[in-house]
Design an enzyme around this catalytic site. Structure first.
Site, PDB file in Angstrom:
ATOM      1  N   HIS A  21       0.883  -1.175   0.000  1.00  0.00           N
ATOM      2  CA  HIS A  21       0.000   0.000   0.000  1.00  0.00           C
ATOM      3  C   HIS A  21       0.918   1.221   0.000  1.00  0.00           C
ATOM      4  O   HIS A  21       1.580   1.518   0.987  1.00  0.00           O
ATOM      5  CB  HIS A  21      -0.894  -0.044   1.246  1.00  0.00           C
ATOM      6  CG  HIS A  21      -2.066   0.874   1.187  1.00  0.00           C
ATOM      7  ND1 HIS A  21      -3.095   0.713   0.286  1.00  0.00           N
ATOM      8  CD2 HIS A  21      -2.384   1.987   1.917  1.00  0.00           C
ATOM      9  CE1 HIS A  21      -4.005   1.665   0.471  1.00  0.00           C
ATOM     10  NE2 HIS A  21      -3.585   2.454   1.444  1.00  0.00           N
ATOM     11  N   LYS A 166     -10.274   6.176  -3.959  1.00  0.00           N
ATOM     12  CA  LYS A 166      -9.289   7.223  -3.646  1.00  0.00           C
ATOM     13  C   LYS A 166      -7.937   6.691  -4.104  1.00  0.00           C
ATOM     14  O   LYS A 166      -7.607   5.525  -3.850  1.00  0.00           O
ATOM     15  CB  LYS A 166      -9.339   7.499  -2.145  1.00  0.00           C
ATOM     16  CG  LYS A 166      -8.172   8.233  -1.553  1.00  0.00           C
ATOM     17  CD  LYS A 166      -8.546   8.761  -0.165  1.00  0.00           C
ATOM     18  CE  LYS A 166      -7.443   8.559   0.849  1.00  0.00           C
ATOM     19  NZ  LYS A 166      -7.712   9.194   2.152  1.00  0.00           N
ATOM     20  N   LYS A 168      -3.792   7.099  -4.035  1.00  0.00           N
ATOM     21  CA  LYS A 168      -2.709   7.717  -3.279  1.00  0.00           C
ATOM     22  C   LYS A 168      -1.644   8.164  -4.269  1.00  0.00           C
ATOM     23  O   LYS A 168      -1.082   7.347  -5.011  1.00  0.00           O
ATOM     24  CB  LYS A 168      -2.103   6.720  -2.294  1.00  0.00           C
ATOM     25  CG  LYS A 168      -3.095   6.148  -1.297  1.00  0.00           C
ATOM     26  CD  LYS A 168      -3.710   7.181  -0.409  1.00  0.00           C
ATOM     27  CE  LYS A 168      -2.952   7.362   0.874  1.00  0.00           C
ATOM     28  NZ  LYS A 168      -3.706   8.215   1.836  1.00  0.00           N
ATOM     29  N   ASP A 197      -5.412  11.452  -2.886  1.00  0.00           N
ATOM     30  CA  ASP A 197      -4.819  11.922  -1.635  1.00  0.00           C
ATOM     31  C   ASP A 197      -3.334  12.124  -1.889  1.00  0.00           C
ATOM     32  O   ASP A 197      -2.609  11.171  -2.184  1.00  0.00           O
ATOM     33  CB  ASP A 197      -5.046  10.887  -0.520  1.00  0.00           C
ATOM     34  CG  ASP A 197      -4.637  11.408   0.851  1.00  0.00           C
ATOM     35  OD1 ASP A 197      -4.093  12.538   0.921  1.00  0.00           O
ATOM     36  OD2 ASP A 197      -4.872  10.700   1.853  1.00  0.00           O
ATOM     37  N   GLU A 223      -7.259  15.511  -1.713  1.00  0.00           N
ATOM     38  CA  GLU A 223      -7.031  15.493  -0.253  1.00  0.00           C
ATOM     39  C   GLU A 223      -5.617  15.969   0.061  1.00  0.00           C
ATOM     40  O   GLU A 223      -4.642  15.505  -0.549  1.00  0.00           O
ATOM     41  CB  GLU A 223      -7.264  14.052   0.227  1.00  0.00           C
ATOM     42  CG  GLU A 223      -7.176  13.886   1.728  1.00  0.00           C
ATOM     43  CD  GLU A 223      -7.656  12.485   2.147  1.00  0.00           C
ATOM     44  OE1 GLU A 223      -8.449  11.847   1.410  1.00  0.00           O
ATOM     45  OE2 GLU A 223      -7.220  12.019   3.218  1.00  0.00           O
ATOM     46  N   ASP A 248      -6.847  16.970   5.579  1.00  0.00           N
ATOM     47  CA  ASP A 248      -6.649  15.779   6.414  1.00  0.00           C
ATOM     48  C   ASP A 248      -5.583  16.048   7.475  1.00  0.00           C
ATOM     49  O   ASP A 248      -5.900  16.501   8.570  1.00  0.00           O
ATOM     50  CB  ASP A 248      -6.317  14.562   5.534  1.00  0.00           C
ATOM     51  CG  ASP A 248      -6.183  13.284   6.357  1.00  0.00           C
ATOM     52  OD1 ASP A 248      -6.505  13.318   7.568  1.00  0.00           O
ATOM     53  OD2 ASP A 248      -5.748  12.246   5.832  1.00  0.00           O
ATOM     54  N   LYS A 272     -11.078  11.910  11.873  1.00  0.00           N
ATOM     55  CA  LYS A 272     -10.469  10.634  12.275  1.00  0.00           C
ATOM     56  C   LYS A 272     -10.466  10.569  13.787  1.00  0.00           C
ATOM     57  O   LYS A 272     -10.043  11.529  14.443  1.00  0.00           O
ATOM     58  CB  LYS A 272      -9.022  10.526  11.752  1.00  0.00           C
ATOM     59  CG  LYS A 272      -8.942  10.431  10.243  1.00  0.00           C
ATOM     60  CD  LYS A 272      -7.550  10.215   9.703  1.00  0.00           C
ATOM     61  CE  LYS A 272      -7.622  10.193   8.183  1.00  0.00           C
ATOM     62  NZ  LYS A 272      -6.315  10.104   7.513  1.00  0.00           N
ATOM     63  N   GLU A 326     -13.932   6.142   4.406  1.00  0.00           N
ATOM     64  CA  GLU A 326     -12.894   5.209   3.932  1.00  0.00           C
ATOM     65  C   GLU A 326     -12.626   4.171   5.022  1.00  0.00           C
ATOM     66  O   GLU A 326     -11.481   3.868   5.309  1.00  0.00           O
ATOM     67  CB  GLU A 326     -11.622   5.981   3.574  1.00  0.00           C
ATOM     68  CG  GLU A 326     -11.087   6.818   4.749  1.00  0.00           C
ATOM     69  CD  GLU A 326      -9.868   7.663   4.411  1.00  0.00           C
ATOM     70  OE1 GLU A 326      -9.577   7.873   3.221  1.00  0.00           O
ATOM     71  OE2 GLU A 326      -9.195   8.112   5.359  1.00  0.00           O
TER      72      GLU A 326
HETATM   73  C1  MUC Z   1      -4.692   9.205   4.812  1.00  0.00           C
HETATM   74  O1  MUC Z   1      -3.874  10.106   4.746  1.00  0.00           O
HETATM   75  O2  MUC Z   1      -5.811   9.458   4.381  1.00  0.00           O
HETATM   76  C2  MUC Z   1      -6.318   6.632   4.671  1.00  0.00           C
HETATM   77  C3  MUC Z   1      -6.492   5.789   3.631  1.00  0.00           C
HETATM   78  C4  MUC Z   1      -5.224   5.401   3.191  1.00  0.00           C
HETATM   79  O3  MUC Z   1      -4.944   4.660   2.280  1.00  0.00           O
HETATM   80  O4  MUC Z   1      -4.296   6.027   3.940  1.00  0.00           O
HETATM   81  C5  MUC Z   1      -4.926   6.681   5.001  1.00  0.00           C
HETATM   82  C6  MUC Z   1      -4.311   7.923   5.460  1.00  0.00           C
HETATM   83 MG    MG Z   2      -5.355  11.492   3.848  1.00  0.00          MG
END
Ligand code: MUC
Ligand code: MG
Length: 372
Positions: A21, A166, A168, A197, A223, A248, A272, A326
């Site tokens: 991941h 989402k 990354k 994000d 994000e 975030d 969160k 999420e």
């Molecule tokens: C984040 O920064 O959002 C949430 C989902 C993911 O893959 O990482 C987290 C942290």
């Molecule tokens: Mg995030």
């Protein structure tokens, strides 16, 4: 009869992820959770979880520091205390210990679970009562490979488990990242919501370029594009583009959100429980966000089932999650330490109904994954 807290045990639990991941700051192959078991003098037990991402790569608390600070400083403040008021116990912790929000969230979760079992009601009831029984839940595509991400998304859409995604990004050059996102959005079409994000990886000028391209590609949400503390940059970007921004890492609690709102931020907020210090404080943050006109999103620090269940109970009490949630953390792990996994279906997850968090530890699995 009010019960008393008699025993608090903490342990580190390591479970491998189903695939690497990749975030802008780290790549995860395993997730480490700090699991808490609080016992009272009537033989009941409350479960809690404190989890972060990539050791110290994501934030200032590591799994090892969470465990150590609970054992050394926080747990002794709770032992021998009556359980009649969670807010009183939470205040006791915050008056003696600064920061350490993930550790505090883990303890608050365990106290809520214990109190819920004691009173025979779900945690959502302790938090005011569930409005929703099914929480929308997206999936995060983060294999780092465009074709693998498209195949993963298509399989999930076909199975009906998720239809929002989402991505990354932020570890590669902005042009490469945008091409990766645009290819995925083009392959999935308009039936899927695609968000990104950036996890703070861009400076303001890179974000200006990146956001313009993401807006053109049909992405729905960006994000935390810029560093957590650069609130003014986030505000300027939110006013420059029609594609909304989700704050975030930049906002942890109600006070941060109030500051950002005062500066003119007009995006959404990733709530969160771990950032805020627990479900109760995450809901305070939600109130300030909503009062400021900001849309809400149920966020995760990739907790396993215990932390995810605690978050789901909290989000179920909110009238509206504008950007869904999420809460997919348990699905990213190869195995689970609870007996009945959370139920994911129809682009969401069910709110547990049994007393407390509504989950039960699988002792065999816990013994298997517990760090020796
Ligand atoms: C984040 O920064 O959002 C949430 C989902 C993911 O893959 O990482 C987290 C942290
Ligand atoms: Mg995030």
């Amino acid at each position: 009869m009010t019960s008393k807290i008699t025993h608090i045990e903490t342990m580190l639990v390591d479970i491998p992820t189903i695939r690497p991941h990749k975030l802008s700051m780290t790549s995860m192959a395993v997730q480490t959770m700090v699991i808490i078991r609080i016992k009272d003098d009537q033989g009941r037990e409350g479960l809690g979880e404190g989890t972060t991402i990539g050791g110290l790569a994501y934030g200032p608390e590591s799994p090892e520091s969470i465990k150590m600070n609970i054992d050394t400083y926080l747990a002794p403040l709770l032992i021998g205390q009556p359980l009649h008021s969670i807010k009183l116990l939470v205040q006791r912790l915050s008056m003696s210990v600064r920061g350490n929000m993930i550790a505090k969230s883990a303890l608050q979760t365990a106290l809520l679970d214990l109190q819920g079992k004691h009173l025979g009601v779900p945690v959502s009831t302790l938090l005011g009562g569930a409005i929703h029984q099914h929480i929308p839940c997206l999936w995060v595509l983060a294999s780092g490979d465009t074709d693998k991400d498209i195949a993963e998304a298509k399989a999930l859409i076909a199975s009906g488990r998720h239809c929002d995604f989402k991505l990354k990004i932020g570890s590669r050059h902005v042009n490469e990242d945008v091409a990766h996102v645009a290819a995925i959005k083009a392959a999935l079409g308009n039936s899927a919501s695609v968000r990104v994000d950036v996890n703070q990886a861009w400076d303001e000028s890179t974000a200006t370029k990146g956001m313009a391209a993401l807006q053109d590609a049909g992405v729905d949400l960006v994000e935390q594009p810029t560093p957590a503390k650069e609130w003014d940059a986030l505000v300027r970007l939110s006013q420059k583009f029609t594609i909304p921004i989700l704050a975030d890492e930049g906002v942890a609690d109600a006070a941060d959100i109030f500051q950002l709102a005062q500066r003119g931020f007009n995006g959404g907020i990733a709530l969160k429980i771990a950032k805020a210090g627990g479900p109760i404080e995450a809901l305070y943050a939600a109130t300030v966000s909503s009062a400021s006109g900001m849309g809400l999103y149920g966020g995760t620090l990739l907790e396993g089932s215990i932390g995810t269940a605690a978050s789901i109970h909290a989000w179920s009490t909110l009238p509206k999650l504008h950007w869904g949630s999420e809460m997919f953390g348990p699905l990213l792990l190869q195995d689970d330490i609870i007996k009945q996994p959370l139920r994911y279906h129809d682009n969401g997850v069910d709110v547990p109904q049994l007393p407390g968090l509504g989950i039960e530890i699988d002792e065999v699995k816990l013994a298997l994954y517990r760090r020796k």
